[in-house]
Design a protein around this motif. Structure first.
Motif, PDB file in Angstrom:
ATOM      1  N   ARG A 138      39.688  45.579  36.851  1.00  0.00           N
ATOM      2  CA  ARG A 138      38.602  45.976  37.743  1.00  0.00           C
ATOM      3  C   ARG A 138      38.043  47.300  37.271  1.00  0.00           C
ATOM      4  O   ARG A 138      38.782  48.252  37.079  1.00  0.00           O
ATOM      5  CB  ARG A 138      39.113  46.140  39.170  1.00  0.00           C
ATOM      6  CG  ARG A 138      39.605  44.877  39.814  1.00  0.00           C
ATOM      7  CD  ARG A 138      40.205  45.201  41.158  1.00  0.00           C
ATOM      8  NE  ARG A 138      40.556  44.023  41.904  1.00  0.00           N
ATOM      9  CZ  ARG A 138      41.571  43.950  42.750  1.00  0.00           C
ATOM     10  NH1 ARG A 138      42.349  44.993  42.942  1.00  0.00           N
ATOM     11  NH2 ARG A 138      41.826  42.836  43.406  1.00  0.00           N
ATOM     12  N   SER A 160      35.312  44.227  32.192  1.00  0.00           N
ATOM     13  CA  SER A 160      36.185  43.986  33.330  1.00  0.00           C
ATOM     14  C   SER A 160      36.478  42.495  33.396  1.00  0.00           C
ATOM     15  O   SER A 160      35.570  41.673  33.273  1.00  0.00           O
ATOM     16  CB  SER A 160      35.524  44.435  34.630  1.00  0.00           C
ATOM     17  OG  SER A 160      36.219  43.912  35.738  1.00  0.00           O
ATOM     18  N   HIS A 161      37.732  42.144  33.627  1.00  0.00           N
ATOM     19  CA  HIS A 161      38.094  40.731  33.724  1.00  0.00           C
ATOM     20  C   HIS A 161      37.959  40.214  35.145  1.00  0.00           C
ATOM     21  O   HIS A 161      38.287  39.059  35.411  1.00  0.00           O
ATOM     22  CB  HIS A 161      39.521  40.534  33.208  1.00  0.00           C
ATOM     23  CG  HIS A 161      39.658  40.834  31.750  1.00  0.00           C
ATOM     24  ND1 HIS A 161      39.318  39.928  30.769  1.00  0.00           N
ATOM     25  CD2 HIS A 161      40.058  41.955  31.100  1.00  0.00           C
ATOM     26  CE1 HIS A 161      39.519  40.468  29.580  1.00  0.00           C
ATOM     27  NE2 HIS A 161      39.965  41.703  29.752  1.00  0.00           N
ATOM     28  N   SER A 162      37.441  41.044  36.033  1.00  0.00           N
ATOM     29  CA  SER A 162      37.193  40.617  37.404  1.00  0.00           C
ATOM     30  C   SER A 162      35.816  41.117  37.839  1.00  0.00           C
ATOM     31  O   SER A 162      34.836  40.412  37.698  1.00  0.00           O
ATOM     32  CB  SER A 162      38.288  41.140  38.347  1.00  0.00           C
ATOM     33  OG  SER A 162      38.065  40.699  39.656  1.00  0.00           O
ATOM     34  N   TYR A 163      35.698  42.356  38.326  1.00  0.00           N
ATOM     35  CA  TYR A 163      34.400  42.838  38.768  1.00  0.00           C
ATOM     36  C   TYR A 163      34.170  44.297  38.365  1.00  0.00           C
ATOM     37  O   TYR A 163      35.093  45.068  38.179  1.00  0.00           O
ATOM     38  CB  TYR A 163      34.217  42.667  40.277  1.00  0.00           C
ATOM     39  CG  TYR A 163      35.323  43.198  41.166  1.00  0.00           C
ATOM     40  CD1 TYR A 163      35.478  44.561  41.388  1.00  0.00           C
ATOM     41  CD2 TYR A 163      36.190  42.329  41.811  1.00  0.00           C
ATOM     42  CE1 TYR A 163      36.462  45.047  42.218  1.00  0.00           C
ATOM     43  CE2 TYR A 163      37.176  42.805  42.652  1.00  0.00           C
ATOM     44  CZ  TYR A 163      37.318  44.164  42.860  1.00  0.00           C
ATOM     45  OH  TYR A 163      38.297  44.645  43.683  1.00  0.00           O
ATOM     46  N   GLY A 165      31.779  45.671  35.496  1.00  0.00           N
ATOM     47  CA  GLY A 165      31.932  45.859  34.051  1.00  0.00           C
ATOM     48  C   GLY A 165      31.947  47.317  33.656  1.00  0.00           C
ATOM     49  O   GLY A 165      32.752  47.737  32.827  1.00  0.00           O
ATOM     50  N   ALA A 196      31.392  41.588  33.117  1.00  0.00           N
ATOM     51  CA  ALA A 196      32.371  41.291  34.164  1.00  0.00           C
ATOM     52  C   ALA A 196      32.058  39.923  34.743  1.00  0.00           C
ATOM     53  O   ALA A 196      30.949  39.402  34.592  1.00  0.00           O
ATOM     54  CB  ALA A 196      32.335  42.342  35.262  1.00  0.00           C
ATOM     55  N   GLU A 197      33.033  39.328  35.449  1.00  0.00           N
ATOM     56  CA  GLU A 197      32.766  38.081  36.153  1.00  0.00           C
ATOM     57  C   GLU A 197      31.762  38.308  37.277  1.00  0.00           C
ATOM     58  O   GLU A 197      30.911  37.474  37.546  1.00  0.00           O
ATOM     59  CB  GLU A 197      34.067  37.501  36.714  1.00  0.00           C
ATOM     60  CG  GLU A 197      35.033  37.000  35.659  1.00  0.00           C
ATOM     61  CD  GLU A 197      36.281  36.396  36.261  1.00  0.00           C
ATOM     62  OE1 GLU A 197      36.348  36.300  37.512  1.00  0.00           O
ATOM     63  OE2 GLU A 197      37.186  36.015  35.507  1.00  0.00           O
ATOM     64  N   THR A 198      31.881  39.448  37.966  1.00  0.00           N
ATOM     65  CA  THR A 198      30.966  39.802  39.049  1.00  0.00           C
ATOM     66  C   THR A 198      30.564  41.264  38.898  1.00  0.00           C
ATOM     67  O   THR A 198      31.423  42.125  38.747  1.00  0.00           O
ATOM     68  CB  THR A 198      31.639  39.624  40.424  1.00  0.00           C
ATOM     69  OG1 THR A 198      32.107  38.286  40.547  1.00  0.00           O
ATOM     70  CG2 THR A 198      30.661  39.929  41.552  1.00  0.00           C
ATOM     71  N   GLY A 200      28.058  42.957  36.477  1.00  0.00           N
ATOM     72  CA  GLY A 200      28.179  43.335  35.069  1.00  0.00           C
ATOM     73  C   GLY A 200      28.160  44.829  34.849  1.00  0.00           C
ATOM     74  O   GLY A 200      28.919  45.352  34.028  1.00  0.00           O
ATOM     75  N   TYR A 203      29.851  47.315  40.706  1.00  0.00           N
ATOM     76  CA  TYR A 203      30.338  46.514  41.812  1.00  0.00           C
ATOM     77  C   TYR A 203      30.765  47.455  42.926  1.00  0.00           C
ATOM     78  O   TYR A 203      31.566  48.371  42.711  1.00  0.00           O
ATOM     79  CB  TYR A 203      31.524  45.648  41.392  1.00  0.00           C
ATOM     80  CG  TYR A 203      32.062  44.789  42.521  1.00  0.00           C
ATOM     81  CD1 TYR A 203      31.578  43.503  42.716  1.00  0.00           C
ATOM     82  CD2 TYR A 203      33.058  45.266  43.368  1.00  0.00           C
ATOM     83  CE1 TYR A 203      32.063  42.700  43.743  1.00  0.00           C
ATOM     84  CE2 TYR A 203      33.542  44.471  44.405  1.00  0.00           C
ATOM     85  CZ  TYR A 203      33.045  43.194  44.582  1.00  0.00           C
ATOM     86  OH  TYR A 203      33.533  42.414  45.604  1.00  0.00           O
TER      87      TYR A 203
END
Length: 211
Positions: A138, A160-163, A165, A196-198, A200, A203
């Motif tokens: 994150r 980021s591998h989740s949210y 970036g 990122a997934e959410t 970019g 977040y």
């Protein structure tokens, strides 16, 4: 600190580490202030856990110790001002594991997964410089739990591998991001090629604010 005249490089040499690192290269606490200028490079640090994170006033004990990343800089009740320099190629462990207890309940562990370069539980102010190519679960570059102010500089190519970036802010009502110029400055804040997934680039979770 870091290098208003001359140069200073803090290189964690992460590709050749022989031991597990559970601390950050720079730890800013107890109302201390660190200033980063041109000529400073903080690079190639890796982190897998955190033994000092209990100092943060809001998230104490197991939660923060598991999740607080910031392989380059950990800010807990302190302040960092970035006027120049480069923070790059830092990594905080991005793995999630699950512990199944005897009663069947599950506990998730995230292993320093918040903030590839910087974990902020204080004040981080950016007036210049570059933060690039950092990685975490994150907040590829920065995970924010208090106040981040961005006036000028570049945050780019973070993952980021989740949210988040570039930057992820926690659900704390005290987590705030301010983005813009200061006074009559023509300087610009640039986000480029963050992934990122959410979210970019940015977040912001639940009650945290972006101004």
């Amino acid at each position: 600190l870091i290098s208003e005249k001359g140069t200073l490089t803090i290189d964690g040499n992460r590709d050749n580490m022989a031991v597990t690192v559970i601390g950050s290269s720079i730890f800013v606490t107890d109302s201390a202030t660190v200033n980063i200028h041109d000529g400073a490079v903080i690079a190639n640090n890796a982190k897998d856990g955190n033994e000092r994170a209990f100092i943060c006033t809001r998230y104490t004990g197991e939660w923060l110790a598991q999740r607080a990343g910031g392989a380059a800089i950990l800010i807990l009740n302190g302040e960092v001002n970035m006027y120049g320099g480069i923070i790059e190629n830092n990594w905080s462990r991005s793995e999630r594991t699950v512990e199944v207890k005897e009663d069947g309940t599950e506990t998730w562990h995230e292993h320093a997964g918040c903030g590839g370069a910087i974990y902020n539980c204080g004040n981080f102010n950016m007036y210049g410089g570059i933060i690039r190519a950092n990685e975490s679960l994150r907040g590829g570059a920065i995970y924010n739990d208090e106040i981040v102010r961005l006036f000028a500089g570049e945050i780019s190519e973070n993952i980021s591998h989740s949210y988040g970036g570039a930057i992820a802010s926690s659900s704390s009502t005290e987590a705030q991001m301010f983005i813009g110029t200061e006074g009559e400055s023509d300087n610009k804040m640039v986000f480029r090629k963050n992934v990122a997934e959410t979210g970019g680039a940015l977040y912001s979770n639940t009650d945290s604010a972006i101004v």
